[in-house]
Write a protein that holds these residues in place. Structure first.
Motif, PDB file in Angstrom:
ATOM      1  N   LEU A 165      -1.113   4.064  -1.200  1.00  0.00           N
ATOM      2  CA  LEU A 165      -2.253   4.821  -1.707  1.00  0.00           C
ATOM      3  C   LEU A 165      -2.232   6.292  -1.281  1.00  0.00           C
ATOM      4  CD1 LEU A 165      -5.111   2.210  -1.217  1.00  0.00           C
ATOM      5  CD2 LEU A 165      -4.406   3.224  -3.397  1.00  0.00           C
TER       6      LEU A 165
ATOM      7  N   PRO B 177      -8.146   4.671   1.606  1.00  0.00           N
ATOM      8  CA  PRO B 177      -7.539   3.348   1.830  1.00  0.00           C
ATOM      9  C   PRO B 177      -8.296   2.207   1.151  1.00  0.00           C
ATOM     10  CG  PRO B 177      -7.620   4.592   3.875  1.00  0.00           C
ATOM     11  CD  PRO B 177      -8.425   5.369   2.873  1.00  0.00           C
TER      12      PRO B 177
ATOM     13  N   GLU C  70      -6.806  -5.317   4.513  1.00  0.00           N
ATOM     14  CA  GLU C  70      -7.350  -5.305   3.148  1.00  0.00           C
ATOM     15  C   GLU C  70      -8.864  -5.279   3.123  1.00  0.00           C
ATOM     16  OE1 GLU C  70      -4.625  -7.338  -0.255  1.00  0.00           O
ATOM     17  OE2 GLU C  70      -5.689  -8.649   1.104  1.00  0.00           O
TER      18      GLU C  70
ATOM     19  N   THR D 262      -2.646   8.830  -6.979  1.00  0.00           N
ATOM     20  CA  THR D 262      -3.780   7.984  -6.600  1.00  0.00           C
ATOM     21  C   THR D 262      -5.077   8.569  -7.142  1.00  0.00           C
ATOM     22  OG1 THR D 262      -2.619   7.244  -4.614  1.00  0.00           O
ATOM     23  CG2 THR D 262      -5.022   7.027  -4.606  1.00  0.00           C
TER      24      THR D 262
ATOM     25  N   CYS E 125       0.803  -1.214   0.000  1.00  0.00           N
ATOM     26  CA  CYS E 125       0.000   0.000   0.000  1.00  0.00           C
ATOM     27  C   CYS E 125       0.848   1.283   0.000  1.00  0.00           C
ATOM     28  CB  CYS E 125      -0.950   0.013   1.192  1.00  0.00           C
ATOM     29  SG  CYS E 125      -2.127   1.376   1.053  1.00  0.00           S
TER      30      CYS E 125
ATOM     31  N   ARG F 278      -0.946  -5.011   3.129  1.00  0.00           N
ATOM     32  CA  ARG F 278      -2.058  -4.902   4.085  1.00  0.00           C
ATOM     33  C   ARG F 278      -2.790  -6.223   4.302  1.00  0.00           C
ATOM     34  NH1 ARG F 278      -5.132   0.366   2.243  1.00  0.00           N
ATOM     35  NH2 ARG F 278      -6.825  -0.736   3.279  1.00  0.00           N
TER      36      ARG F 278
END
Ligand code: SF4
Length: 290
Positions: free
Chosen positions: A5, A104, A25, A134, A3, A14
């Protein structure tokens, strides 16, 4: 998923461990329900269908939603379940759909929208602490960005959110959001169907930061970008930062409001009644989900 992000760029898998946000996740959601208290172009008369995601990549010390942003309360959802909830919100007559602190879980949200995309403006409600890279995954998907613009100095970014780079990051984020959406467009009911609406929460003792942020908006973002000036601060979450242990005074509010008016920034001014704990929604209870 490794991750990166958000600007924390933890680089953790994650499925095995957690990073700054403490999220795995599995998508976690704390509330999916009609919400009437956003700005008029977001809520309209019938409300926005608000999806409050658990967790936050910023975690401000004074957050009014600490149970979900700091303590990650929420229920597990699959993309299919989220898609079904979005359909229900649309059937209930909502005038937009709001994804709140959703970063997330961006990949799972894109999966849900591939299953069902409501024919409503989709709003990305964010702390402003986002990576432009992102956000590019949301180009052509999200219609309206609703970012906060919180701190100007790296000192306050560090003190309030462990993010000394907050302004450096958010200033690039907001420009990327405005690039994606272009100028605001409203439908016949006054709902924003495209555009970026910036929120600024006045903090006690920090009106100097507010003035600098509003001036930056005026000097940098496209003319006509609306600003929602918020005065609802209450010292939530046991905040212990000096100066932030009280509400905003009328004099402080007027100082910032007058600056916004002098800059001729379009937007919204919040009513004083908004500084009321009763406006904090109920999270993670059976009645929190449609
Ligand atoms: S979303 Fe969470 S794990 Fe991923 S980079 Fe941000 S804080 Fe770290």
């Amino acid at each position: 998923m490794i991750c990166t992000l958000c600007p924390r760029r933890c680089g953790v898998d994650r499925s095995q461990q957690t990073g700054f946000c403490g999220l795995g996740e599995q998508m976690l959601i704390a509330r999916i329900a009609p919400h009437l208290w956003e700005e008029p172009p977001i809520s309209g008369q019938r409300g926005t269908g608000a999806v409050f995601f658990s967790g936050c990549t910023l975690r401000c010390a004074y957050c009014q939603n600490g149970d979900i942003s700091h303590r990650n309360q929420g229920q597990p959802f699959t993309p299919r379940q989220l898609a079904d909830s979005l359909r229900r919100l649309e059937e209930m007559g909502m005038q937009s759909i709001s994804f709140i602190t959703a970063t997330p879980f961006l990949p799972q949200i894109l999966e849900a929208l591939a299953l069902y995309r409501p024919a409503l403006p989709l709003v990305w409600n964010s702390s402003g602490y986002e990576r432009a890279e992102t956000l590019r995954h949301l180009e052509g998907v999200i219609d309206v960005y609703l970012p906060d613009l919180k701190h100007y100095s790296s000192r306050m970014g560090a003190l309030c959110a462990k993010a000394p780079d907050y302004f450096e990051v958010a200033s690039a984020t907001l420009q990327e959001m405005c690039r994606q959406t272009g100028d605001p467009i409203y439908n016949e009911e006054g709902i924003m169907t495209r555009g970026t609406l910036i929120r600024h929460l006045i903090l006690p003792s920090l009106t100097g930061e507010s003035l600098k942020l509003l001036t930056w908006v005026k000097d940098t973002l496209p003319p006509g970008t609306p600003v929602s000036l918020m005065r609802q601060y209450i010292p939530y979450n046991g905040v212990s930062i000096p100066g932030l242990d009280r509400r905003v005074t009328e004099k402080e509010y007027r100082r910032v409001r007058d600056h916004m008016l002098a800059l001729d920034l379009p937007g919204f001014l919040q009513e004083p009644e908004a500084a009321d704990p009763n406006f904090v929604p109920v999270f993670n209870q059976p009645e929190s989900f449609v």
